[in-house]
Write an enzyme that holds these catalytic residues in place. Structure first.
Site, PDB file in Angstrom:
ATOM      1  CB  THR A   1      -0.860  -0.013   1.287  1.00 41.87           C
ATOM      2  OG1 THR A   1      -1.782  -1.084   1.173  1.00 41.87           O
ATOM      3  CG2 THR A   1      -1.602   1.274   1.522  1.00 41.87           C
TER       4      THR A   1
ATOM      5  CG  ASP B   1      -6.221  -0.115   6.728  1.00 42.45           C
ATOM      6  OD1 ASP B   1      -6.160  -0.861   5.729  1.00 42.45           O
ATOM      7  OD2 ASP B   1      -5.232   0.431   7.234  1.00 42.45           O
TER       8      ASP B   1
HETATM    9  N1  ASP Z   1      -4.008  -1.911   4.634  1.00 44.78           N
HETATM   10  C1  ASP Z   1      -4.262  -2.474   3.343  1.00 44.78           C
HETATM   11  C2  ASP Z   1      -5.571  -3.205   3.395  1.00 44.78           C
HETATM   12  O1  ASP Z   1      -5.815  -3.889   4.368  1.00 44.78           O
HETATM   13  C3  ASP Z   1      -3.199  -3.390   2.869  1.00 44.78           C
HETATM   14  C4  ASP Z   1      -1.793  -2.912   3.050  1.00 44.78           C
HETATM   15  O2  ASP Z   1      -1.542  -1.904   3.653  1.00 44.78           O
HETATM   16  O3  ASP Z   1      -0.877  -3.530   2.554  1.00 44.78           O
HETATM   17  O4  ASP Z   1      -6.309  -3.153   2.476  1.00 44.78           O
END
Ligand code: ASP
Length: 354
Positions: free
Chosen positions: A220, A251
């Protein structure tokens, strides 16, 4: 004769008082403090996970470092030229969304049906206005759509087909599915499905060797910036988690969980297994700890990651920037792509744990 002497005395007195008055003024000019210079700065992340040196090739490391630096330089230039923190966050995130190295925009991960559904959000710390999109496909830069939601609707979040239609109406750029596709991410999906079960997709017949690093990070992207006016903005953009259930929202688009900004405290962007950051309202929790418990940014990040997220068994990281331009990050994974650049001259990029 006395009259003339009196006049002369009066004139002398006048001259002396004018000189002393001017001197006084000059002194106040000198002692008056100059208006406080607000340092501008930005901090970014490109995802947290099992990012270890032994899984990394020198070429990959250089590619990530270069792209992170390009992202930092892009946002920094905007801030240096007097641009807003919102603009800096947007353009910085665009650089990472347009790179297949990160799990956002081009190179987003695949869900259990082999589709790419992306989430993004942005928050303005001055007004507390926010915008987000969730579960969108084919929008080239989901963070741009989030900003549109903030600026052109009375809502905070649009999802799925509605969000895509809205983006179309505002002439945002769309791309074919092939633009977002990367073989690495597809191989990660196949491996995840073998491990986790669920719908096992047909193996692609590519000859590409699976990329081991890719499996161990999530990727992300996020950015927090403070501009010359002292306004903070935070944004996050992601493809979510590999092999996530269709329709799953993480999130990243949830204000308070993956993204939060408030000029009176700080700005925060999260990365990691989103469910834990939603359940702890991680980004807002950092702000609360600063506002109501007088913790420093560093202490607040530590508390959220190493106490609250840890105790639920969650994994991931947070980046933050407070109202004084202090920057901090924390994570409980092996590594996190991260960096910051400040008007004080500091420029840092890191990948592995300290
Ligand atoms: N937080 C992101 C999600 O859960 C994934 C990530 O940060 O890698 O969609």
């Amino acid at each position: 004769m006395y009259k003339n002497l009196f006049k002369l005395l009066l004139a002398l007195l006048l001259i002396v008082s004018i000189i002393s008055c001017k001197k006084g003024l000059d002194q106040t000019k000198k002692t008056k403090p100059s208006p406080k210079e607000i340092p501008f700065a930005l901090v970014i992340h490109g995802g947290a996970g099992t990012i270890k040196k032994e899984f990394m090739t020198p070429e990959k490391e250089t590619a990530y470092t270069k792209k992170l630096q390009e992202a930092l330089d892009t946002g920094y230039k905007i801030l240096e030229n007097g641009g807003t923190s919102i603009e800096a966050v947007q353009k910085t995130i665009n650089i990472m969304e347009n790179s297949p190295l990160f799990n956002a925009g081009k190179g987003a991960v695949f869900n259990s049906l082999g589709k790419q559904e992306m989430d993004a959000s942005i928050m303005d710390g001055k007004t507390l206005n926010a915008g987000a999109v969730a579960g969108v496909s084919r929008i080239k830069n989901p963070i741009d759509a989030a900003i549109l939601v903030k600026d052109s609707t009375k809502h905070v979040m649009l999802s799925g087909k509605g969000a895509e239609e809205f983006a179309k109406q505002h002439q945002l750029q769309f791309e074919d599915e092939s633009y977002f596709y990367t073989e690495n991410r597809y191989q990660s999906l196949l491996r995840a499905q073998e491990k986790e079960g669920g719908k096992v997709l047909n193996k692609s017949n590519s000859k590409n060797k699976p990329d081991f690093i890719d499996e161990h990070k999530k990727g992300t992207v996020g950015c927090v910036a403070i501009d010359k006016s002292g306004n903070i903005a935070a944004g996050t953009s992601t493809g979510g988690m590999t092999n996530k259930k269709f329709g799953r929202i993480g999130d990243a688009p949830i204000i308070g969980a993956g993204t939060y900004a408030n000029n009176i405290t700080c700005g925060v962007s999260a990365t990691g297994t989103g469910e834990f950051f939603i359940r702890t309202l991680a980004a807002h929790e950092v702000s609360n700890l600063i506002q109501y418990k007088n913790l420093s940014l560093k202490q607040a990040l530590k508390q959220v990651i190493h106490v609250e997220i840890d105790s639920l068994g969650g994994d991931g990281g947070l980046i933050g920037l407070d109202k004084n331009g202090n920057i901090a990050w924390d994570f409980n994974t092996a590594g996190m792509y991260r960096g910051f650049k400040k008007s004080t001259g500091e420029n840092v990029i890191k990948i592995y744990s300290e």
